[in-house]
Each structure stands twice: as structure tokens, then as C-alpha cells.
Write a protein that holds these residues in place. Structure first.
Motif, PDB file in Angstrom:
ATOM      1  N   ALA A   1      -2.740   0.752  -4.020  1.00  0.00           N
ATOM      2  CA  ALA A   1      -2.040  -0.481  -3.665  1.00  0.00           C
ATOM      3  C   ALA A   1      -1.681  -1.281  -4.899  1.00  0.00           C
ATOM      4  O   ALA A   1      -2.326  -1.169  -5.947  1.00  0.00           O
ATOM      5  CB  ALA A   1      -2.900  -1.326  -2.721  1.00  0.00           C
TER       6      ALA A   1
ATOM      7  N   ARG B   1       0.839  -1.194   0.000  1.00  0.00           N
ATOM      8  CA  ARG B   1       0.000   0.000   0.000  1.00  0.00           C
ATOM      9  C   ARG B   1       0.878   1.249   0.000  1.00  0.00           C
ATOM     10  O   ARG B   1       1.933   1.289   0.654  1.00  0.00           O
ATOM     11  CB  ARG B   1      -0.926   0.010   1.215  1.00  0.00           C
ATOM     12  CG  ARG B   1      -2.010   1.079   1.150  1.00  0.00           C
ATOM     13  CD  ARG B   1      -2.978   0.984   2.317  1.00  0.00           C
ATOM     14  NE  ARG B   1      -4.047   1.977   2.208  1.00  0.00           N
ATOM     15  CZ  ARG B   1      -5.197   1.766   1.612  1.00  0.00           C
ATOM     16  NH1 ARG B   1      -5.445   0.575   1.087  1.00  0.00           N
ATOM     17  NH2 ARG B   1      -6.109   2.723   1.545  1.00  0.00           N
ATOM     18  N   TYR B   2       0.414   2.272  -0.721  1.00  0.00           N
ATOM     19  CA  TYR B   2       1.162   3.514  -0.871  1.00  0.00           C
ATOM     20  C   TYR B   2       0.349   4.703  -0.359  1.00  0.00           C
ATOM     21  O   TYR B   2      -0.855   4.582  -0.077  1.00  0.00           O
ATOM     22  CB  TYR B   2       1.567   3.695  -2.341  1.00  0.00           C
ATOM     23  CG  TYR B   2       2.522   2.625  -2.806  1.00  0.00           C
ATOM     24  CD1 TYR B   2       3.895   2.807  -2.715  1.00  0.00           C
ATOM     25  CD2 TYR B   2       2.042   1.405  -3.303  1.00  0.00           C
ATOM     26  CE1 TYR B   2       4.785   1.804  -3.113  1.00  0.00           C
ATOM     27  CE2 TYR B   2       2.918   0.400  -3.704  1.00  0.00           C
ATOM     28  CZ  TYR B   2       4.286   0.615  -3.604  1.00  0.00           C
ATOM     29  OH  TYR B   2       5.163  -0.382  -3.987  1.00  0.00           O
TER      30      TYR B   2
ATOM     31  N   ALA C   1       1.282   4.726  -6.080  1.00  0.00           N
ATOM     32  CA  ALA C   1       0.985   3.342  -6.462  1.00  0.00           C
ATOM     33  C   ALA C   1       1.180   3.134  -7.952  1.00  0.00           C
ATOM     34  O   ALA C   1       1.697   2.096  -8.392  1.00  0.00           O
ATOM     35  CB  ALA C   1      -0.433   2.979  -6.048  1.00  0.00           C
TER      36      ALA C   1
ATOM     37  N   ALA D   1       0.487  -4.815   3.223  1.00  0.00           N
ATOM     38  CA  ALA D   1      -0.906  -4.618   3.631  1.00  0.00           C
ATOM     39  C   ALA D   1      -1.741  -5.874   3.568  1.00  0.00           C
ATOM     40  O   ALA D   1      -2.960  -5.813   3.753  1.00  0.00           O
ATOM     41  CB  ALA D   1      -1.547  -3.535   2.764  1.00  0.00           C
TER      42      ALA D   1
ATOM     43  N   HIS E   1      -2.634   7.330  -4.912  1.00  0.00           N
ATOM     44  CA  HIS E   1      -2.716   6.582  -6.172  1.00  0.00           C
ATOM     45  C   HIS E   1      -1.543   6.895  -7.094  1.00  0.00           C
ATOM     46  O   HIS E   1      -1.104   6.037  -7.866  1.00  0.00           O
ATOM     47  CB  HIS E   1      -4.050   6.892  -6.862  1.00  0.00           C
ATOM     48  CG  HIS E   1      -5.232   6.240  -6.202  1.00  0.00           C
ATOM     49  ND1 HIS E   1      -5.585   4.932  -6.440  1.00  0.00           N
ATOM     50  CD2 HIS E   1      -6.113   6.721  -5.287  1.00  0.00           C
ATOM     51  CE1 HIS E   1      -6.657   4.625  -5.717  1.00  0.00           C
ATOM     52  NE2 HIS E   1      -7.001   5.693  -5.002  1.00  0.00           N
TER      53      HIS E   1
ATOM     54  N   ALA F   1      -7.907   1.094  -4.287  1.00  0.00           N
ATOM     55  CA  ALA F   1      -7.000   1.537  -3.232  1.00  0.00           C
ATOM     56  C   ALA F   1      -5.645   1.875  -3.851  1.00  0.00           C
ATOM     57  O   ALA F   1      -5.292   1.358  -4.916  1.00  0.00           O
ATOM     58  CB  ALA F   1      -6.837   0.454  -2.170  1.00  0.00           C
TER      59      ALA F   1
ATOM     60  N   GLY G   1       6.658   0.609  -0.518  1.00  0.00           N
ATOM     61  CA  GLY G   1       5.305   0.270  -0.126  1.00  0.00           C
ATOM     62  C   GLY G   1       5.249  -0.413   1.227  1.00  0.00           C
ATOM     63  O   GLY G   1       6.208  -1.065   1.655  1.00  0.00           O
TER      64      GLY G   1
END
Length: 385
Positions: free
Chosen positions: A316, A287-288, A294, A341, A291, A314, A338
């Protein structure tokens, strides 16, 4: 993609079932045996006897692609990381592929003991040329001449899986579980209409039968659906192997790797819809912050040849199949690291793909079971819709 052409061993022999196909063969047969085929050194002798039986039954040569014994590649990886926690790609590609080379020479030695003419064509000899990415390299050219010349002198040519070279002759690695890709590339080079993939399962199931109960073996699957389940982490086949087979019209026949080498899934044109739940506990969701981060991470991983899924709902990215040093990759590309998650669990149903995220391994298995229990049960063959 271009193509230049339109296993202590007893001395007494014993009968062993041979993996004989149900079609009339022409030209060399192409077979791949994954690492689960070689659970002991005696397994090489057992497979050699089976291959000898097939040679006698079909009177045609065989190209055999093999993977390393279980744990061999990871053992080399651990030794490398003990010296350098973040080794360069050329060091990884040069060292890890040795495990498959050892396996190829062990099988060839077993064949020699049976009096069979066999040789090994390692990655720098087999005619498989990639780009200059050392890890997860992309196959760019297939030169059939080395294999054709080998078959002029030998009845079995053993190829270590996952190996190739770049245009400058440097060792490259086709990625995790890429022996499938090597096998299909060998089939393309030889003009073989079929490629047999032998593993500890007969083919593609509706989910991982080791983790999920009630799974079903899928009999005939299209190239598209086989590629989809592979992209999302199903370990039966390498996604690029499926696409290469589709490009060159090679039918993939999945078979068990023990006598009687039971056939299972056939992948090719006209295959049916594959409703499935894909569970790979080595996959990881990162997960970042947003967006944009990501998106940059997704592009960076893809540029390295790593299979990733950009989650739509998400900021991600799902790294598929593991074995990726994502922190080193982030530093190399100058992007954010990242945060782990969870584990992706992918539902493929009615042509629609949905990626769910589970917090940990136990939750991922529970989720996969629930999603699989909710899949529609296919109608028996012959029952009209």
C-alpha cells in the motif's frame, strides 16, 4: 538546489496592530499569509493597514507572499474538470495559479489605496525556476535579481504563492499549500534570516486542533521534525519549505494571521523533539495486488513530485494531502490503479514514525484522538529530566 547569491474600504485611517517581530530587523521582511487570511474582500484592506503599520514601525520594505481566497482554487479546478476530466499538467498549472495571482493584486490594490508603493511579481517574474514538471514542480534555481530590482522602486512586493516557471518560461505549480515554499524561496533570494508564516493557527500542534481535543502548541521544533509532520500531512507547513529553510539557514516563525499576530512555533536549529499525531482527511491509502505493484506506484508518484509514504507492512501507498488524480497518474505511467483502502493516521513518538490506517473519516478522527491521548505529556520548561 543552487542559488546565484553566497481589502468597500473606509477612507479614514485607524490604528491596527502590526505584526512586529521581537528581533532587530535588517533588510526586507518576508511574510506569508495563507488563504484563511482572506475570508472576505474587506480582509485585504485590513491586512494592508497592518502592513502599513509595520512599514512605519520598522522603516524597511516587505516581501509578502499570499495565497488565494478560500474556495477560489477549487472553483477553478471544478471548471477545468468540467471541460476535461483529466487535464494535462500544463493546463492545471496555468489555470489554478491564477487564483493566487488575483489575491496578490487585491492586496496590492488595497495598499495603493493607502498610498503605499506596492507591486506584484507573479510566478514568471519572481525568479523562481523549477524543473519541467508542471505539477508539484521541484525548485531548482532562485534568481534574486527580479526581487532586488523591484525593491529599488517599491516598498512592498507581493508574490502569489506556489508559482514558478520552468527553464523555458512555462508556468509551473509548486504543489498544494506551497505558498510556504514560495515564501522561504523569497527569503533565500533576499538573504533574509527569518521568514514569517501567518495562518489561522499559531504553528505546529501535537495534532489537528480542529479535530482532536487536548492538543498542545509546539514551541521550538527542529527542521527534521517539522519536515516529518509535514511529509505525513500536517497542513501548517510545506515539507520542501522546511528543507529549503534548513539548507539556507532560514528560521521559520509561525504566527497567527490576525492582530496581534501572535507568534507560535519557531522552526530552526536546536529545536526540541515533536511527539505528534498527524491527521489529514484529504490523504488516502491505496492498496495494490502485491508489494512489487506498490513499489512501482510509489516510484511513479514520487517522480511526479507527489508526497507519498510506502507502507512497510502492506502492499500500500499513502498519498498525502489529496488533490492527486491517482487514476490518471497510473494510466500515464502504465501501472496498476490502486484501490482506496482508508485514511492514514501517523503517530510520531520518540523519534519513531508509525502509520496507521483508518477505514473512513470518522474512524480516522477517533483513532487520532486515541493515539493523541496516549502521547506522553511533556515536562514543563525548567523541570529536569
Amino acid at each position: 538546489m543552487t542559488n546565484p547569491v553566497t481589502p468597500t474600504v473606509p477612507t479614514t485611517r485607524r490604528a491596527v496592530s502590526a505584526p512586529v517581530p521581537a528581533y532587530a530587523p535588517t533588510g526586507p521582511g518576508v511574510l506569508k499569509f495563507g488563504g484563511s487570511s482572506f475570508t472576505s474582500h474587506a480582509a485585504y484592506e485590513e491586512l494592508a493597514r497592518a502592513l502599513a503599520g509595520r512599514l512605519d514601525a520598522e522603516a524597511r520594505p516587505l516581501a509578502v507572499v499570499v495565497s488565494a481566497m478560500p474556495g477560489e482554487t477549487e472553483g477553478l479546478r471544478e471548471r477545468l474538470h468540467a471541460v476535461d476530466p483529466h487535464p494535462s499538467g500544463d493546463r492545471v498549472a496555468g489555470l489554478l495559479t491564477l487564483a493566487d495571482t488575483i489575491s496578490a493584486h487585491l492586496l496590492t490594490a488595497a495598499l495603493h489605496r493607502l498610498g503605499r508603493r506596492a507591486t506584484v511579481l507573479a510566478g514568471h517574474e519572481a525568479g523562481l525556476i523549477t524543473d519541467e514538471t508542471f505539477m508539484w514542480a521541484r525548485l531548482e534555481r532562485i534568481d534574486p535579481e527580479p526581487l532586488q530590482q523591484a525593491f529599488a522602486a517599491y516598498e512592498v512586493v507581493v508574490v502569489p504563492g506556489g508559482q514558478a516557471v520552468d527553464p523555458r518560461g512555462r508556468p509551473t505549480w509548486l504543489g498544494k499549500n506551497s505558498s510556504d515554499l514560495s515564501a522561504v524561496a523569497v527569503a533565500v533570494a533576499l538573504g533574509a534570516p527569518r521568514c514569517e508564516i501567518h495562518s489561522d493557527v499559531e504553528g505546529i500542534h501535537s495534532s489537528d486542533p480542529r479535530r482532536v481535543t487536548g492538543t498542545r502548541l509546539l514551541g521550538h521544533v527542529s527542521y527534521d521534525d517539522a519536515a516529518a509532520v509535514s511529509l505525513h500531512g500536517a497542513k501548517v507547513l510545506h515539507r520542501r519549505a522546511v528543507r529549503l529553510a534548513e539548507e539556507h539557514g532560514v528560521t521559520i516563525v509561525c504566527r497567527h494571521n490576525r492582530p496581534p499576530f501572535t507568534p507560535g512555533t519557531v522552526i530552526g536549529p536546536g529545536g526540541g523533539r515533536a511527539d505528534a499525531v498527524v491527521l489529514n482527511l484529504h490523504s488516502l491509502v491505496l492498496r495494490y495486488h502485491d508489494h512489487e505493484e506498490a513499489d512501482r506506484a510509489h516510484r511513479a508518484f514520487r517522480s511526479d513530485g507527489v508526497d507519498t509514504i510506502r507502507l512497510d507492512d502492506a502492499p500500500a501507498v499513502a498519498l498525502i494531502g489529496g488533490y492527486v488524480d491517482h487514476e490518471a497518474s497510473a494510466h500515464r505511467h502504465g501501472i496498476a490503479v490502486g484501490r482506496a483502502a482508508g485514511i492514514p493516521v501517523t503517530e510520531i513518538r520518540g523519534g519513531r514514525t508509525t502509520v496507521h490506517v483508518a477505514a473512513d473519516e470518522a474512524a480516522a478522527v477517533r483513532l487520532a484522538q486515541k493515539l493523541h491521548d496516549e502521547l506522553p505529556v511533556p515536562r514543563p520548561t525548567g523541570v529536569p529530566a
